[in-house]
Design a protein around this motif. Structure first.
Motif: not given
Length: 263
Positions: A217-229
């Protein structure tokens, strides 16, 4: 759920269950540890620690960290120590129950080289304005005057959820909601994002078993960090005016990461 939650909204649960990816249980059961892991080294704990740290601006790449952690290749301590601390916090979480006391202990571990000793595992006492790495204000966190009461609601709900039987889809829903509410309260002086992502996975492990630690999950959040924020920002700028009806986009991110874990 018979008892009313105090702070962890479940208003979106029905819509979430309709939109959550199908076959989640099958994908979860297919998760397995990496061959490179040993009794003294966990590849997926390295993935979690590196990418959760990269979200916060750390520069270490996974390949370099694996060389450091598994094979003892030396890097500058400034390059590895915060990730090592987070690795220790994940390792601690794997063998301890999730509760108020252990969350504070985990924060003390992960913030060892971020905060002074007296601020590790201790609530902040000043206002907090949260910004993205590029300097944009994400939101204004809970005020220090309401923070302790909000966290007591959080822990009351967490205790209830840990005792409640639920489907795998419900477990993913509440894990994401726990992550989101914790970040919005922002109880620590620093290390809130790292803590929230750890607690999210910790909750899944409590509900679903140790395979949860293999989810990237952390990798996914990083890979999509703009969407995450962006999805975190959808709830609003001020803590007192947050609208959790806008949380669905964020909540649906976590189950998408389980596909990564199957590769």
């Amino acid at each position: 759920m018979n008892k009313q939650l105090l702070i962890l909204s479940n208003d979106l649960l029905s819509e979430y269950l309709e939109k959550a990816p199908k076959g989640l249980n099958h994908a979860f059961e297919a998760l397995k540890d990496a061959e490179i892991s040993t009794d003294s080294f966990s590849f997926y704990t390295s993935v979690s620690s590196v990418y959760s740290s990269k979200i916060e601006g750390e520069a270490m790449e996974l390949d370099s960290y694996v060389k450091h952690k598994k094979f003892g290749i030396e890097f500058s301590p400034d390059f590895t120590r915060k990730i090592d601390d987070l690795y220790d916090a994940y390792t601690f979480a794997k063998v301890n129950e999730l509760n108020k006391e252990t969350i504070a202990q985990a924060h003390s571990l992960l913030s060892k080289n971020i905060l002074t000793k007296n601020r590790q595992g201790t609530y902040r006492t000043q206002n907090m304005y949260v910004s993205t790495p590029d300097g944009r204000i994400e939101y204004v966190a809970a005020s220090p005057f309401e923070l302790e009461a909000e966290m007591e609601k959080f822990y009351t709900d967490l205790t209830l959820l840990l005792k409640t039987e639920m489907s795998i889809e419900e477990a993913f829903f509440y894990a994401s909601m726990i992550h989101l509410v914790f970040v919005k309260i922002h109880p620590w002086n620093d290390g809130n994002g790292r803590s929230a992502r750890l607690i999210e996975k910790w909750f899944l492990a409590e509900k679903l078993g140790d395979k949860a630690w293999f989810i990237q999950s952390e990798k996914m959040y990083y890979d999509h960090h703009r969407t995450y924020y962006s999805n975190i920002r959808l709830l609003g700028l001020e803590y007192s005016m947050l609208d959790y009806k806008n949380a669905l986009a964020f909540l649906l991110m976590l189950p998408s990461s389980i596909q990564i874990g199957r590769n």
